[in-house]
Design a protein around this motif. Structure first.
Motif, PDB file in Angstrom:
ATOM      1  N   SER A  88       0.768  -1.168  -0.143  1.00  0.00           N
ATOM      2  CA  SER A  88      -0.081  -0.179  -0.173  1.00  0.00           C
ATOM      3  C   SER A  88       0.844   1.410   0.101  1.00  0.00           C
ATOM      4  O   SER A  88       0.306   2.413  -0.493  1.00  0.00           O
ATOM      5  CB  SER A  88      -0.869  -0.055   1.185  1.00  0.00           C
ATOM      6  N   ASN A  89       2.147   1.080   0.309  1.00  0.00           N
ATOM      7  CA  ASN A  89       2.981   2.293   0.325  1.00  0.00           C
ATOM      8  C   ASN A  89       4.188   2.163  -0.556  1.00  0.00           C
ATOM      9  O   ASN A  89       4.902   2.811  -0.800  1.00  0.00           O
ATOM     10  CB  ASN A  89       3.566   2.357   1.648  1.00  0.00           C
ATOM     11  N   ARG A  90       3.970   1.317  -1.710  1.00  0.00           N
ATOM     12  CA  ARG A  90       4.781   1.005  -2.740  1.00  0.00           C
ATOM     13  C   ARG A  90       5.110   2.255  -3.572  1.00  0.00           C
ATOM     14  O   ARG A  90       6.066   2.517  -4.124  1.00  0.00           O
ATOM     15  CB  ARG A  90       4.499  -0.240  -3.627  1.00  0.00           C
ATOM     16  N   PRO A  91       3.999   2.858  -4.128  1.00  0.00           N
ATOM     17  CA  PRO A  91       4.152   4.018  -4.959  1.00  0.00           C
ATOM     18  C   PRO A  91       4.926   5.168  -4.137  1.00  0.00           C
ATOM     19  O   PRO A  91       6.024   5.728  -4.901  1.00  0.00           O
ATOM     20  CB  PRO A  91       2.651   4.590  -5.116  1.00  0.00           C
ATOM     21  N   GLN A  92       4.688   5.341  -2.941  1.00  0.00           N
ATOM     22  CA  GLN A  92       5.508   6.591  -2.359  1.00  0.00           C
ATOM     23  C   GLN A  92       6.998   6.078  -2.300  1.00  0.00           C
ATOM     24  O   GLN A  92       7.935   7.173  -2.061  1.00  0.00           O
ATOM     25  CB  GLN A  92       4.916   6.831  -0.941  1.00  0.00           C
ATOM     26  N   LEU A  93       7.271   4.740  -1.611  1.00  0.00           N
ATOM     27  CA  LEU A  93       8.490   4.402  -1.689  1.00  0.00           C
ATOM     28  C   LEU A  93       9.490   4.523  -2.864  1.00  0.00           C
ATOM     29  O   LEU A  93      10.424   4.950  -2.972  1.00  0.00           O
ATOM     30  CB  LEU A  93       8.404   2.910  -1.062  1.00  0.00           C
ATOM     31  N   VAL A  94       8.695   4.121  -4.105  1.00  0.00           N
ATOM     32  CA  VAL A  94       9.467   4.295  -5.365  1.00  0.00           C
ATOM     33  C   VAL A  94       9.704   5.882  -5.560  1.00  0.00           C
ATOM     34  O   VAL A  94      10.709   6.050  -6.064  1.00  0.00           O
ATOM     35  CB  VAL A  94       8.510   3.712  -6.333  1.00  0.00           C
ATOM     36  N   MET A  95       8.641   6.658  -5.399  1.00  0.00           N
ATOM     37  CA  MET A  95       9.171   7.961  -5.560  1.00  0.00           C
ATOM     38  C   MET A  95      10.199   8.577  -4.629  1.00  0.00           C
ATOM     39  O   MET A  95      11.099   9.474  -4.765  1.00  0.00           O
ATOM     40  CB  MET A  95       7.817   8.826  -5.291  1.00  0.00           C
ATOM     41  N   ALA A  96      10.155   8.022  -3.325  1.00  0.00           N
ATOM     42  CA  ALA A  96      11.124   8.507  -2.187  1.00  0.00           C
ATOM     43  C   ALA A  96      12.539   8.122  -2.714  1.00  0.00           C
ATOM     44  O   ALA A  96      13.530   8.713  -2.472  1.00  0.00           O
ATOM     45  CB  ALA A  96      10.686   7.866  -0.976  1.00  0.00           C
ATOM     46  N   PHE A  97      12.842   6.998  -3.474  1.00  0.00           N
ATOM     47  CA  PHE A  97      14.111   6.597  -4.182  1.00  0.00           C
ATOM     48  C   PHE A  97      14.378   7.340  -5.338  1.00  0.00           C
ATOM     49  O   PHE A  97      15.401   8.007  -5.443  1.00  0.00           O
ATOM     50  CB  PHE A  97      13.910   5.183  -4.238  1.00  0.00           C
ATOM     51  N   PHE A  98      13.756   7.223  -6.372  1.00  0.00           N
ATOM     52  CA  PHE A  98      13.920   7.886  -7.666  1.00  0.00           C
ATOM     53  C   PHE A  98      13.921   9.370  -7.726  1.00  0.00           C
ATOM     54  O   PHE A  98      14.753  10.012  -8.486  1.00  0.00           O
ATOM     55  CB  PHE A  98      12.962   7.280  -8.647  1.00  0.00           C
ATOM     56  N   MET A  99      13.003   9.966  -6.984  1.00  0.00           N
ATOM     57  CA  MET A  99      12.973  11.555  -7.207  1.00  0.00           C
ATOM     58  C   MET A  99      14.263  12.163  -6.722  1.00  0.00           C
ATOM     59  O   MET A  99      14.930  12.872  -7.585  1.00  0.00           O
ATOM     60  CB  MET A  99      11.981  12.123  -6.180  1.00  0.00           C
ATOM     61  N   PRO A 100      14.889  11.803  -5.421  1.00  0.00           N
ATOM     62  CA  PRO A 100      16.012  12.401  -5.116  1.00  0.00           C
ATOM     63  C   PRO A 100      17.258  11.700  -6.095  1.00  0.00           C
ATOM     64  O   PRO A 100      18.270  12.467  -6.277  1.00  0.00           O
ATOM     65  CB  PRO A 100      16.132  12.103  -3.652  1.00  0.00           C
TER      66      PRO A 100
END
Length: 510
Positions: free
Chosen positions: A281-293
């Motif tokens: 359920s938190n997979r999209p946010q985790l992906v963004m937290a890695f790839f955005m920075p």
């Protein structure tokens, strides 16, 4: 358990249209003071490159680099290639990476202000050590303390800004962090331009003046109010409501209060936020937290800002001209951030990221072509082409300043539900600092090995990240921070990744 059908986010239903309030002087001042935390990050980025191009500094701490610099026929791309010099720059970011993970439980359990104050004090100590350094060990220790300060500050300040800002202006107010960062870079460049003439101690003044923004951050952290979200997460519900009423300028805050209350109740049921963040359920946010920075650093911006004087001197600019050119890029970055602040809550995040990415690709390719055709190993660029390179680099910096610069911090800070927000921000900061460390440590070697191809290397990554945003990032403009879970469930891709029933991955929350 609060949260209804969307329990993983702690929010039962969409109440954004019921939010009341206005932009109060109270919230603007609080955000301005908190954003000063960004200035210490920016000041260090700007000061490092200038100091490492000063002869007295190199002669004292890196004599081999100084000797290479003085050789008339040293390879243009390789004269600064030294791992010790790179370690001076990059050690800060490795320390910041570790401290950002330590900062997460402090931010969650003791509040955003506590981490801001810890960061300010650590940075103050680091600035003092650097200014007084008598050997390389003392210099590196000071850098490590600066890194601890940046780890805490970058973890807490974006969260603080996202939680204090009203929904419809969250993007613009959150970007005060990036604006302070860019102003810190510009200020550092101007200070370097002045102190380079103060032989042999000008570099000490440059490094020591970092204590000023650190002091502002520490005092500001002590005076700031805590965010309503943090207060309510820690059980102070009435105090949280009073602060919410004060920063919104109205007593009618029931809808926003209910969203925060539900989110805080669910957050308190999560005992291990770092474990919980890996749920589907938190997979999209985790992906963004890695790839955005990650993508933010792989634009190549830090390489230009860290080593701008070194880079321009490598291209044949004199010492004064190199520092002047780097100061110009700092000024351009600061002013372009204003474009993003003015447009992000009207045009949205995706438009700025995609348009900025396209412009950065073009600029990197143009610089690579100019250097590839007109700049040899032991030659200097003509005056005309040197000016053209500076102009194109400034256009690159402008594009970064309105897109990936501020939004690389804004988006991760606003997309996580309360129960994983501090952990998510820690991951964002840790990833940012990890890649900052990697690029800072390797850039001089990459420049030596790839020569003008270094710009094509970064252009390739910018292409990848622009496509990534187009395909995978939903628009978050105008979405309340405690209702952000809803946009992922509506996205064409992420709705298939997240569990159809919120209870399907509940077993991983404890």
């Amino acid at each position: 358990m609060a949260g209804g059908s969307f329990a993983p986010a702690g929010v039962a239903k969409e109440r954004a249209e019921q939010y009341k309030g206005r932009v109060t002087p109270y919230v603007v001042i609080a955000c301005l003071v908190a954003a000063v935390g960004g200035s210490i990050f920016g000041y260090d980025i700007g000061i490092s490159g200038g100091v490492t191009s000063m002869n007295p500094f190199l002669e004292k701490f890196f004599p081999s680099v100084y000797r290479n610099k003085m050789r008339a026929h040293e390879n243009n791309y390789c004269k600064y290639n030294n791992q010790g010099l790179a370690a001076f720059t990059s050690s800060l970011y490795l320390a910041g990476l570790v401290s950002s993970l330590v900062a997460s439980p402090i931010t969650r359990n003791y509040g955003r202000r506590a981490s801001i104050v810890c960061g300010g004090i650590s940075f103050l100590v680091g600035a003092t050590l650097n200014a007084a350094a008598v050997n390389l060990e003392m210099l590196i220790l000071g850098r490590i303390m600066l890194g601890v300060g940046i780890g805490f500050g970058n973890q807490a300040v974006p969260l603080y800004l996202s939680e204090m800002a009203p929904t419809h202006l969250r993007g613009g107010l959150n970007m005060m962090f990036q604006l302070a960062t860019t102003l810190g870079i510009f200020t550092a460049n101007m200070i370097n331009y002045g102190t380079q003439k103060l032989n042999p101690w000008g570099w000490r003044l440059s490094l020591g003046l970092a204590a000023f923004p650190a002091l502002l951050m520490t005092v500001g952290g002590l005076l700031l109010p805590e965010t309503p979200n943090s207060l309510m997460e820690r059980g102070a519900k009435e105090k949280g409501r009073k602060i919410l009423e004060k920063i919104r300028g109205t007593n009618d805050v029931n809808a926003e209060y209910e969203d925060i209350l539900e989110a805080s109740e669910f957050a308190n049921s999560i005992k291990h936020p770092f474990r919980n963040i890996f749920r589907r359920s938190n997979r999209p946010q985790l992906v963004m937290a890695f790839f955005m920075p990650t993508f933010q650093i792989l634009t190549g911006i830090n390489s230009i800002l860290f080593y701008a004087p070194v880079l321009f001197q490598s291209m044949g600019f004199g010492g004064d001209a190199a520092l002047y050119s780097s100061a110009l890029t700092g000024a351009v970055l600061a002013s372009s951030t204003l474009i993003s602040i003015a447009t992000v809550d009207r045009l949205g995040r995706r438009v700025l990221l995609i348009s900025g990415g396209i412009q950065m690709i073009i600029c990197q390719v143009v610089v690579a072509i100019i250097l590839g055709v007109k700049f040899g190993n032991n030659e200097e660029l003509s005056k005309g082409f040197s000016i053209l390179v500076v102009i194109v680099i400034c256009l690159f910096v402008v594009a970064f300043g309105w897109s990936w610069g501020p939004l690389g911090w804004t988006i991760p800070s606003e997309i996580f539900p309360l129960e994983t927000r501090s952990a998510g921000q820690s991951i964002t900061v840790a990833v940012n600092l990890l890649f900052t460390f990697i690029i800072a440590q390797s850039f001089l070697s990459l420049l030596c090995a790839l020569k003008y191809g270094i710009f094509l290397f970064f252009a390739g990554w910018i292409t990848v990240m622009t496509v990534f945003v187009y395909v995978f990032l939903p628009e978050t403009k105008g979405v309340p921070i405690e209702e952000m879970i809803l946009i992922w469930r509506k996205h064409w891709f992420w709705k298939n990744v997240m569990p159809a029933n919120p209870g399907d991955d509940q077993s991983n929350t404890m």
